[in-house]
Scaffold this motif. Sequence first.
Motif, PDB file in Angstrom:
ATOM      1  N   GLN A 593       0.822  -1.208   0.000  1.00  0.00           N
ATOM      2  CA  GLN A 593       0.000   0.000   0.000  1.00  0.00           C
ATOM      3  C   GLN A 593       0.860   1.264   0.000  1.00  0.00           C
ATOM      4  N   HIS A 596       2.299   1.619  -3.460  1.00  0.00           N
ATOM      5  CA  HIS A 596       1.270   2.116  -4.369  1.00  0.00           C
ATOM      6  C   HIS A 596       1.044   3.610  -4.159  1.00  0.00           C
ATOM      7  N   ALA A 610      -0.636   6.151   3.527  1.00  0.00           N
ATOM      8  CA  ALA A 610      -1.145   4.817   3.240  1.00  0.00           C
ATOM      9  C   ALA A 610      -1.911   4.271   4.441  1.00  0.00           C
ATOM     10  N   GLU A 613      -1.560  -1.191   7.993  1.00  0.00           N
ATOM     11  CA  GLU A 613      -1.642  -2.576   7.598  1.00  0.00           C
ATOM     12  C   GLU A 613      -1.983  -3.442   8.809  1.00  0.00           C
TER      13      GLU A 613
END
Length: 623
Positions: A593, A596, A610, A613
């Motif tokens: 993430q 990205h 981001a 997680e």
Amino acid sequence: MDPVIVVGGGPVGLALALALAARDVPSVVLDEGTGEDEYRPARTAVLRADTAGFVERLGCAEALRAEGVRWTGWRSMRRRQLVRRVSFADGPYGLGGPDGLDGLDAAGGRGAGGGGSVSGAGADHGPGGSAGRAGGAAAASRAAGASGGAGAAGRTGGASGPPARGDGEDEADGYLAAAPLHIPQHALTGALRAALASPPAARLVQVVTECRVDALEQEAAGVAVHTRGQRETWWRGSHLVGCDGARSTVRKLLGIRFPGRTAVERHAVAMLRAELPWPGEGVLHRRPPWRNAGEEVTARPLPGGGWRLDWLLPPRGDLVTPEDLVVQIRETLAGWCDDTPAYELLDTGVYTLHHRLARRWRVDRAFLAGDAAHLLGALGTQGLDEGLRDVENLAWKLAEAWHDGGPAEVLLDSYQAERRTAVAARLRAADQSLPVLRGGGGLRTYLRGGSRQHDALLTDGHLGRGPLGAPPAYPHSPLAPVDLEGTVEVGTAPGAPVADVPVTAPDGTAGRLRDRLGRGVLVMLVAPGTGVWDRRHWVTAGVMPRLAEAVRNLPLRGELLVTEAYPGAAAHTVLLVRPDGHLAAAFTGVHPQSLHAAAKALRGDTPGQAPAESPEEEAAHAH
């Protein structure tokens, strides 16, 4: 979609067309000239490691090897004393340091480049420019004399005392600098033109000669220019880039001011064949001891026993006659060789350097690059180098906007934010250094120390180090990702050029990192031991499958690479590298993430942070 219009068929314009073609973007090059380059041996270019590598990737590697020469070393002298000698490393990027660093300086920028010649592109400031030519090929002559060995000017000891650093060898820097590439400018332009005849450029680039732009119109969906000459017509494009030199018509039609300083430096130049005491080395000789020597003379080798000699002249003074220059040549050669050796004079000229910076580099869909955007060249700074860096920075951004079809405002604005800031810093450093280095006193607070420190600063400018010469970094880029999970510091600062380490692709292809630049972002995993494992084992082991999946899902075209080691990076570090070779971000392990989000930031999207997680994902990063 309409092609990109490139105005100007010099090295910068041709390089831009080739770089766009490599990204499947069509272009039309509108060239005011005939498409045939004037043969001027004295007009040469010195490309530092990053720009030479960029030109090679455009399809000119073979021509650069055939027409150019890489120096074996650089010798800096003051009167009769060797102040500094630098040995250049083998290979294009000079990985000679004990820790594998590619010349990283304290600011994170690479200092591995080299070279100090000024190409002189443009009618104002090239050989044969406003100050007039002094001779030319018609003045070729041969003077008889005995060829001597290393003369008094080349000795390292003597009454002047010992060199600045032991035996004068540049070993304290911790690495060997990469060799600069010295090439005649007509050969460089010819190589770029030849590359246009090869795929994919042959089908994507149209070159139109003998046409001059005289009108420009823009609208939300595109830009149009009118030309007169061989083709009196309107051309429509998606974007327009003015690469049309110091007297840029595009800049004038856009109403952009071009302030700066006139006649910052003036040089006489001669191209000759001779045997000098330093075969293969570049020479900077400050305040030579012989009569009428002037303040400074440089010598740079070329193929076939050729040398380009440059003498610093008063910024404003009398015209230099061919007779004056012949006397200067004979005295210089005699001073270096104890007696005037036999030489063949091929070409001469006089060029004046100006320092100017365009107020804006982008107006809607129109851009400026190269001499149209900036003029520099004093103290070893490189105008053509900076023009090629403009191209490498702009090409991938234009390609992304062209293929995406959207406005891409932040992405396109970042060109001016990054490149204009970098060139402005270079000009500011030169302006601060000139009063002291040229004997005018002044800004002592910026240049503390004695003459040796000042000589070292000037040498760094020629070698591509420090504020005068190091390849630029973009630490405050609008494209820099912020507040991402898992980021880590490595030996390269964010926004700085990456070190050129050996890499391997998942298909087993091995090479150098910088050879893979150009088409998209690079995602590089630091994986010690990869070189001793069979590919079928490591390509499916550990974090590789997960990282490969993350690369496939990036919003930009990406390529996955693996390296044994990277300066300052631990095992399993993941680096995201921009298409122009600058570091976007580094992560501790695989964070899909965050990766990205960093890639989205490179597109100009709002970077944001981001999402956090899961604990399972975080635990996986440790392996």
